[in-house]
Design a protein around this motif. Structure first.
Motif, short mmCIF file in Angstrom:
data_model
loop_
_atom_site.label_atom_id
_atom_site.label_comp_id
_atom_site.label_asym_id
_atom_site.label_seq_id
_atom_site.Cartn_x
_atom_site.Cartn_y
_atom_site.Cartn_z
N GLY A 55 72.67 30.86 61.24
CA GLY A 55 74.01 30.66 61.82
C GLY A 55 74.10 31.26 63.22
O GLY A 55 74.87 32.18 63.49
N ASP A 79 71.19 26.63 62.70
CA ASP A 79 72.64 26.41 62.56
C ASP A 79 72.84 24.95 62.16
O ASP A 79 72.08 24.07 62.56
N ASN A 107 70.80 23.05 57.49
CA ASN A 107 71.58 23.81 56.56
C ASN A 107 70.84 25.12 56.28
O ASN A 107 69.61 25.11 56.20
C1 LIG Z 1 80.65 33.59 61.91
S1 LIG Z 1 79.70 32.37 62.81
C2 LIG Z 1 78.52 33.47 63.61
C3 LIG Z 1 77.96 32.90 64.91
C4 LIG Z 1 77.09 33.89 65.70
N1 LIG Z 1 75.92 34.28 64.95
C5 LIG Z 1 77.90 35.11 66.09
O1 LIG Z 1 77.72 36.16 65.47
O2 LIG Z 1 78.71 35.00 67.04
C6 LIG Z 1 78.74 31.60 61.51
C7 LIG Z 1 77.74 30.53 61.99
O3 LIG Z 1 77.05 30.02 60.84
C8 LIG Z 1 76.94 28.60 60.93
N2 LIG Z 1 76.91 28.06 59.56
C9 LIG Z 1 77.87 28.15 58.62
N3 LIG Z 1 77.52 27.54 57.47
C10 LIG Z 1 76.26 27.04 57.69
C11 LIG Z 1 75.36 26.31 56.89
N4 LIG Z 1 75.65 25.95 55.65
N5 LIG Z 1 74.17 25.99 57.43
C12 LIG Z 1 73.85 26.37 58.71
N6 LIG Z 1 74.67 27.05 59.51
C13 LIG Z 1 75.88 27.39 59.03
C14 LIG Z 1 78.19 28.17 61.68
O4 LIG Z 1 78.04 26.91 62.28
C15 LIG Z 1 78.37 29.33 62.68
O5 LIG Z 1 77.70 29.06 63.89
#
Ligand SMILES: C[S@@+](CC[C@H](N)C(=O)[O-])C[C@H]1O[C@@H](n2cnc3c(N)ncnc32)[C@H](O)[C@@H]1O
Length: 220
Positions: A55, A79, A107
């Motif tokens: 993510g 992501d 995912n």
């Molecule tokens: C709370 S944000 C954190 C973003 C960054 N790491 C930060 O700390 O600023 C969570 C991230 O996880 C990604 N994410 C959520 N569910 C996901 C999934 N099932 N598979 C891949 N990425 C996912 C979202 O798109 C988002 O970019």
């Protein structure tokens, strides 16, 4: 205090804007610097450490980690949001980042490979909600921001999958850093993971308005 990487190029209509959770991550990783550097100091015997961020969002955490915590590592980030993947590479470049960094749009659970990760970083979607982001509707609307926060039951639906895969993905010397909010019941998670043989430590917490965020370290 190391400087926060610049994310002035990021389009926050498309990618999660670094917030208190992201900044808590940067602050506590800085406090963990000696522990991490010592743990991965001998790459001649054990190979170059591999860092996986799940993510990535804007890429601020990976960029910080590369620039100030473990510059000699190999970096991979994933992501589901295609804009996040592209943006994270730009953030790395904009902050003199690494050639040894690649991204995979996937995912979270499809991006995990057995026994490959030395450092895992995860600021998950942790807000309790009735559901998670929907792939179908995000594809249609090209709006992926629901994925950033919606964590399903107890806000733990995505984090639980990652915790269940830690044995599978982490190398023996591996260490995972995962953020929780209070409603995720992190003390209960810590106990369950300890019972499964992990050494678990809360490395810090911060009260932000009505929320308490904490980051926990999982190692063997
Ligand atoms: C709370 S944000 C954190 C973003 C960054 N790491 C930060 O700390 O600023 C969570 C991230 O996880 C990604 N994410 C959520 N569910 C996901 C999934 N099932 N598979 C891949 N990425 C996912 C979202 O798109 C988002 O970019």
């Amino acid at each position: 205090m190391f400087p926060t990487p610049s994310t002035s190029h990021v389009d926050y209509d498309q990618v999660y804007e670094p917030s208190e959770d992201s900044f808590l991550f940067l602050d506590l990783l800085q406090e963990e610097r000696s522990f991490i550097q010592e743990r991965f100091s001998d790459s001649s015997k054990l190979g170059i450490p591999t860092v996986l961020e799940l993510g990535l969002g804007s890429g601020i955490i990976t960029t910080f980690f590369h620039n100030y915590i473990l510059p000699q590592a190999l970096f991979l980030g994933t992501d589901v949001n295609p804009h996040a993947c592209k943006t994270a590479l730009e953030t790395s470049r904009a902050n003199n980042g690494t050639r040894y960094f690649d991204v995979l749009r996937t995912n979270i659970w499809d991006g995990l490979r057995p026994n490959t990760v030395d450092v895992l970083l995860f600021n998950p979607p942790y807000v309790p909600a009735d559901n998670l982001g929907s792939y179908e509707s995000s594809i249609k609307s090209d709006d992926w921001l629901d994925f950033a926060l919606l964590g399903g039951e107890d806000g733990m639906q995505v984090t639980k999958i990652v915790l269940d895969q830690l044995d599978f993905v982490m190398r023996d010397r591996g260490v995972a850093y995962i953020l929780f909010c209070f409603r995720n019941k992190p003390e209960e998670v810590a106990k369950a993971m300890t019972d499964r043989g992990w050494s678990v430590k809360k490395i810090g917490e911060r009260k932000i308005r009505w929320e308490i965020l904490s980051i926990w370290r999982f190692s063997r």
